[in-house]
Design a protein around this motif. Sequence first.
Motif, PDB file in Angstrom:
ATOM      1  N   VAL A  86     -47.607 -37.233 -39.051  1.00 36.02           N
ATOM      2  CA  VAL A  86     -47.226 -37.885 -37.990  1.00 36.02           C
ATOM      3  C   VAL A  86     -48.191 -38.851 -37.753  1.00 36.02           C
ATOM      4  CG1 VAL A  86     -46.703 -37.862 -35.589  1.00 36.02           C
ATOM      5  CG2 VAL A  86     -46.008 -36.141 -36.818  1.00 36.02           C
ATOM      6  N   HIS A  87     -48.181 -40.197 -37.539  1.00 37.90           N
ATOM      7  CA  HIS A  87     -48.930 -41.251 -37.379  1.00 37.90           C
ATOM      8  C   HIS A  87     -49.055 -41.431 -35.810  1.00 37.90           C
ATOM      9  CE1 HIS A  87     -49.311 -42.995 -41.471  1.00 37.90           C
ATOM     10  NE2 HIS A  87     -48.097 -42.235 -41.517  1.00 37.90           N
ATOM     11  N   GLY A  88     -50.504 -41.390 -35.479  1.00 36.36           N
ATOM     12  CA  GLY A  88     -50.483 -41.454 -33.498  1.00 36.36           C
ATOM     13  C   GLY A  88     -49.910 -40.000 -33.235  1.00 36.36           C
ATOM     14  N   ARG A  89     -49.540 -40.139 -32.040  1.00 37.45           N
ATOM     15  CA  ARG A  89     -49.310 -38.991 -31.204  1.00 37.45           C
ATOM     16  C   ARG A  89     -47.689 -39.043 -30.780  1.00 37.45           C
ATOM     17  NH1 ARG A  89     -50.026 -37.120 -25.853  1.00 37.45           N
ATOM     18  NH2 ARG A  89     -50.979 -39.454 -25.563  1.00 37.45           N
ATOM     19  N   PRO A  90     -46.984 -38.037 -31.136  1.00 42.84           N
ATOM     20  CA  PRO A  90     -45.519 -38.054 -30.684  1.00 42.84           C
ATOM     21  C   PRO A  90     -45.624 -38.021 -29.242  1.00 42.84           C
ATOM     22  CG  PRO A  90     -45.631 -36.395 -32.271  1.00 42.84           C
ATOM     23  CD  PRO A  90     -47.021 -37.002 -31.954  1.00 42.84           C
ATOM     24  N   PHE A  91     -44.783 -38.924 -28.422  1.00 40.74           N
ATOM     25  CA  PHE A  91     -45.004 -38.819 -27.049  1.00 40.74           C
ATOM     26  C   PHE A  91     -43.367 -39.191 -26.603  1.00 40.74           C
ATOM     27  CE2 PHE A  91     -45.378 -43.237 -28.478  1.00 40.74           C
ATOM     28  CZ  PHE A  91     -44.624 -43.949 -27.750  1.00 40.74           C
ATOM     29  N   ARG A  92     -43.338 -38.831 -25.149  1.00 37.08           N
ATOM     30  CA  ARG A  92     -42.001 -39.099 -24.545  1.00 37.08           C
ATOM     31  C   ARG A  92     -42.253 -39.601 -23.244  1.00 37.08           C
ATOM     32  NH1 ARG A  92     -45.045 -35.212 -22.862  1.00 37.08           N
ATOM     33  NH2 ARG A  92     -44.676 -34.136 -20.944  1.00 37.08           N
ATOM     34  N   GLU A  93     -41.083 -40.479 -22.844  1.00 38.06           N
ATOM     35  CA  GLU A  93     -41.253 -41.220 -21.706  1.00 38.06           C
ATOM     36  C   GLU A  93     -40.012 -41.531 -21.338  1.00 38.06           C
ATOM     37  OE1 GLU A  93     -43.431 -44.908 -22.565  1.00 38.06           O
ATOM     38  OE2 GLU A  93     -42.522 -45.059 -24.290  1.00 38.06           O
TER      39      GLU A  93
END
Length: 263
Positions: free
Chosen positions: A104-111
């Motif tokens: 995974v590149h960066g951090r998975p996020f939810r919004e």
Amino acid sequence: MARYDEVARDLRERIHTGEYPPGATLPKYSDMTTTYGVGRGVVSQAIAVLEREGLVRPIKRTGIVVLDWTRERRRITRGLLVARDPHRGYIFPAASRPDEPWQVHGRPFREYVPASARIAEILGVDAGLPTLRRRRVTSPEGEVPFQLVDTWISPTAVRDAPQVADPSTGPGGYIDRLEEAGHGPLAWTEHTRARLPDREEARLLEISPEMPVFEMALLGTSAMTQEVIEVTVRVIPADRVEMVSELKRASSAAWPTEPVQPG
């Protein structure tokens, strides 16, 4: 041949012969206008052609960077089978190969973000309505970003299964939570189309906005409401994949063929 095509052809040849290897930058616009005896607009058109071919990408404060055009395209065979792993949950047809590690590149996020017109139409909500989106950028281990994956979940589904909005959705993931909330069994359809990326997609995938992408949208329909309650949109640069389908013979196409009886 248009003048910008001539400039693009010359630059393309220099890239392919290694004069400008992957990671190098092309000369500045001012130098190219002098070299080719053309205006800045012609150079811009030539660079746009190379961008669409996946050969270069303009980067602010760096210049026009040559991309790794030698990378082999990944063949994706789009199967129809949805499997299940007792530990990971549902497994859908994907670009990965068995036992191939992905990162995974960066951090998975939810919004909660305003639903685009397309997502709003799919989920049956008003365009611009704040809608839960779970986003991640992934690739085979050690490679540049390969795909951007957005999962959108309808407000109705979030209300029925609040855990889908949590950082950890528990064993089986958000799909299990939706099915446990009364929407199971979900049924899926996949829609594929080609388009240009928006600026945010191009930035996350490290491609030029001129590079077409494949968009594969997996729509999950609730058994309870018969409405689409979740959609996963997978965006992959077109220069990184080729779609492969294995054709099957129907019984009418069996070989050897039946002899035609005289009428």
